[in-house]
Write a protein that holds these residues in place. Sequence first.
Motif, PDB file in Angstrom:
ATOM      1  N   ASN A  96      82.722  97.045 -36.332  1.00  0.00           N
ATOM      2  CA  ASN A  96      81.350  96.653 -36.629  1.00  0.00           C
ATOM      3  C   ASN A  96      80.700  96.240 -35.318  1.00  0.00           C
ATOM      4  O   ASN A  96      81.369  96.131 -34.289  1.00  0.00           O
ATOM      5  N   VAL A  97      79.382  96.010 -35.342  1.00  0.00           N
ATOM      6  CA  VAL A  97      78.688  95.735 -34.086  1.00  0.00           C
ATOM      7  C   VAL A  97      79.150  94.449 -33.422  1.00  0.00           C
ATOM      8  O   VAL A  97      79.080  94.311 -32.203  1.00  0.00           O
ATOM      9  N   VAL A 161      66.110  94.285 -17.994  1.00  0.00           N
ATOM     10  CA  VAL A 161      67.528  93.960 -18.151  1.00  0.00           C
ATOM     11  C   VAL A 161      67.718  92.450 -17.998  1.00  0.00           C
ATOM     12  O   VAL A 161      67.103  91.810 -17.138  1.00  0.00           O
ATOM     13  N   ILE A 162      68.550  91.893 -18.851  1.00  0.00           N
ATOM     14  CA  ILE A 162      68.837  90.456 -18.859  1.00  0.00           C
ATOM     15  C   ILE A 162      70.294  90.259 -18.477  1.00  0.00           C
ATOM     16  O   ILE A 162      71.173  90.989 -18.939  1.00  0.00           O
ATOM     17  N   SER A 163      70.577  89.270 -17.636  1.00  0.00           N
ATOM     18  CA  SER A 163      71.942  89.071 -17.156  1.00  0.00           C
ATOM     19  C   SER A 163      72.877  88.733 -18.310  1.00  0.00           C
ATOM     20  O   SER A 163      72.463  88.102 -19.294  1.00  0.00           O
ATOM     21  N   PRO A 164      74.148  89.131 -18.221  1.00  0.00           N
ATOM     22  CA  PRO A 164      75.105  88.830 -19.299  1.00  0.00           C
ATOM     23  C   PRO A 164      75.196  87.346 -19.625  1.00  0.00           C
ATOM     24  O   PRO A 164      75.299  86.970 -20.799  1.00  0.00           O
ATOM     25  N   GLN A 165      75.139  86.490 -18.606  1.00  0.00           N
ATOM     26  CA  GLN A 165      75.276  85.054 -18.862  1.00  0.00           C
ATOM     27  C   GLN A 165      74.064  84.491 -19.580  1.00  0.00           C
ATOM     28  O   GLN A 165      74.193  83.707 -20.522  1.00  0.00           O
ATOM     29  N   VAL A 166      72.866  84.900 -19.150  1.00  0.00           N
ATOM     30  CA  VAL A 166      71.648  84.464 -19.844  1.00  0.00           C
ATOM     31  C   VAL A 166      71.666  84.957 -21.282  1.00  0.00           C
ATOM     32  O   VAL A 166      71.315  84.228 -22.214  1.00  0.00           O
ATOM     33  N   CYS A 167      72.091  86.201 -21.473  1.00  0.00           N
ATOM     34  CA  CYS A 167      72.162  86.782 -22.810  1.00  0.00           C
ATOM     35  C   CYS A 167      73.146  86.017 -23.691  1.00  0.00           C
ATOM     36  O   CYS A 167      72.830  85.655 -24.828  1.00  0.00           O
ATOM     37  N   GLN A 168      74.336  85.746 -23.168  1.00  0.00           N
ATOM     38  CA  GLN A 168      75.348  85.010 -23.927  1.00  0.00           C
ATOM     39  C   GLN A 168      74.842  83.613 -24.289  1.00  0.00           C
ATOM     40  O   GLN A 168      74.981  83.169 -25.437  1.00  0.00           O
ATOM     41  N   ASN A 169      74.243  82.938 -23.343  1.00  0.00           N
ATOM     42  CA  ASN A 169      73.747  81.581 -23.604  1.00  0.00           C
ATOM     43  C   ASN A 169      72.653  81.586 -24.661  1.00  0.00           C
ATOM     44  O   ASN A 169      72.619  80.707 -25.537  1.00  0.00           O
ATOM     45  N   ALA A 170      71.760  82.564 -24.588  1.00  0.00           N
ATOM     46  CA  ALA A 170      70.669  82.633 -25.562  1.00  0.00           C
ATOM     47  C   ALA A 170      71.205  82.867 -26.968  1.00  0.00           C
ATOM     48  O   ALA A 170      70.755  82.233 -27.932  1.00  0.00           O
ATOM     49  N   TRP A 171      72.168  83.773 -27.105  1.00  0.00           N
ATOM     50  CA  TRP A 171      72.751  84.042 -28.420  1.00  0.00           C
ATOM     51  C   TRP A 171      73.534  82.835 -28.932  1.00  0.00           C
ATOM     52  O   TRP A 171      73.462  82.500 -30.125  1.00  0.00           O
ATOM     53  N   ALA A 172      74.286  82.164 -28.053  1.00  0.00           N
ATOM     54  CA  ALA A 172      75.096  81.016 -28.479  1.00  0.00           C
ATOM     55  C   ALA A 172      74.215  79.857 -28.931  1.00  0.00           C
ATOM     56  O   ALA A 172      74.611  79.074 -29.796  1.00  0.00           O
ATOM     57  N   ASN A 179      79.922  84.943 -29.641  1.00  0.00           N
ATOM     58  CA  ASN A 179      80.259  85.584 -28.381  1.00  0.00           C
ATOM     59  C   ASN A 179      79.816  87.047 -28.439  1.00  0.00           C
ATOM     60  O   ASN A 179      80.055  87.743 -29.430  1.00  0.00           O
ATOM     61  N   LEU A 180      79.187  87.503 -27.385  1.00  0.00           N
ATOM     62  CA  LEU A 180      78.799  88.905 -27.310  1.00  0.00           C
ATOM     63  C   LEU A 180      80.032  89.792 -27.340  1.00  0.00           C
ATOM     64  O   LEU A 180      81.088  89.427 -26.822  1.00  0.00           O
ATOM     65  N   PRO A 181      79.921  90.984 -27.926  1.00  0.00           N
ATOM     66  CA  PRO A 181      81.046  91.920 -27.897  1.00  0.00           C
ATOM     67  C   PRO A 181      81.245  92.450 -26.481  1.00  0.00           C
ATOM     68  O   PRO A 181      80.382  92.280 -25.613  1.00  0.00           O
ATOM     69  N   ILE A 214      72.965 102.304 -25.546  1.00  0.00           N
ATOM     70  CA  ILE A 214      72.655 102.763 -26.900  1.00  0.00           C
ATOM     71  C   ILE A 214      72.209 101.556 -27.702  1.00  0.00           C
ATOM     72  O   ILE A 214      72.920 100.533 -27.731  1.00  0.00           O
ATOM     73  N   VAL A 215      71.066 101.637 -28.369  1.00  0.00           N
ATOM     74  CA  VAL A 215      70.581 100.511 -29.171  1.00  0.00           C
ATOM     75  C   VAL A 215      71.637 100.141 -30.214  1.00  0.00           C
ATOM     76  O   VAL A 215      72.021 100.958 -31.042  1.00  0.00           O
ATOM     77  N   SER A 216      72.074  98.882 -30.186  1.00  0.00           N
ATOM     78  CA  SER A 216      73.095  98.430 -31.128  1.00  0.00           C
ATOM     79  C   SER A 216      72.532  97.398 -32.110  1.00  0.00           C
ATOM     80  O   SER A 216      72.525  97.632 -33.300  1.00  0.00           O
ATOM     81  N   TYR A 217      72.031  96.257 -31.606  1.00  0.00           N
ATOM     82  CA  TYR A 217      71.519  95.263 -32.555  1.00  0.00           C
ATOM     83  C   TYR A 217      70.586  94.260 -31.889  1.00  0.00           C
ATOM     84  O   TYR A 217      70.487  94.136 -30.679  1.00  0.00           O
TER      85      TYR A 217
END
Length: 256
Positions: A96-97, A161-172, A179-181, A214-217
């Motif tokens: 799953n995603v 493009v957004i950095s992985p760390q900024v992205c992870q923090n925003a989602w958390a 946690n991002l996949p 690829i657009v995921s979610y």
Amino acid sequence: MFAINLLLSVYIILGSEIIDGTIVPDNEMLYMASVQGYRGNHICGGFLVSENFVMTAAHCDPYTPTYVVLGNHHLRRADKLVIRIAEKYIHPYYQNVNRGYDIMLLKLSTPVRPNKTIQLIRLPLHEMTLNENEKCQVAGWGLTVTAGNGVDDLRVVDVSVISPQVCQNAWAQKVRGYNLPPNVICAGGYNTPKGACQGDSGGPLVCKGMAVGIVSYGRTIRENLGNCNYPDVPNVYTDISKYLNWIRMILQGKKS
């Protein structure tokens, strides 16, 4: 539609329609594909990567992709190429995603020769890392506003493009303990209304003329699944460059 339950009251929306975008000119993005069901309904985006294959997201598979439409950005027009899908190749690790590996290759029943209305898009040649704030594009058919209707004309929007760390923090911050996949790219949908909403999963993230994602979610709240106003967490894309060995194996006619 296109949703899975995720941690308490939050849903992940699988897919995107283009929010705050513009109509794509007929002579641009000629690699774009509409992945459709057996009744000819648009279910996902995709993009032509070889004469025999369209790439899309693995999570589109439950909606029974049957045909691929190429050669016209306007889905209601008659002058378009409709090709039956002969085989589907989903990454063997996909579940799953939330767990990543959201990539699928669709083998066409008839090879497509590039021409003035249909072209291939380049893929990365090796594993790569995008720069933060790099400007890219995402395109698709469908919703343009919250609770709106799908559109028949392909639309595109610029995303950063957004950095992985900024992205992870925003989602958390939005989804406790999330946690991002693995092997993903984040772009758009964060501190901007521009990006993806619901229904255009599988379309490409295009940077410098190359399909890199690829657009995921994306995310929306459980009580309003049709909400596209979410500049609070980034959109998440499968990182194509992390799957090049698997992609080459499929394109060369080997089984996954």
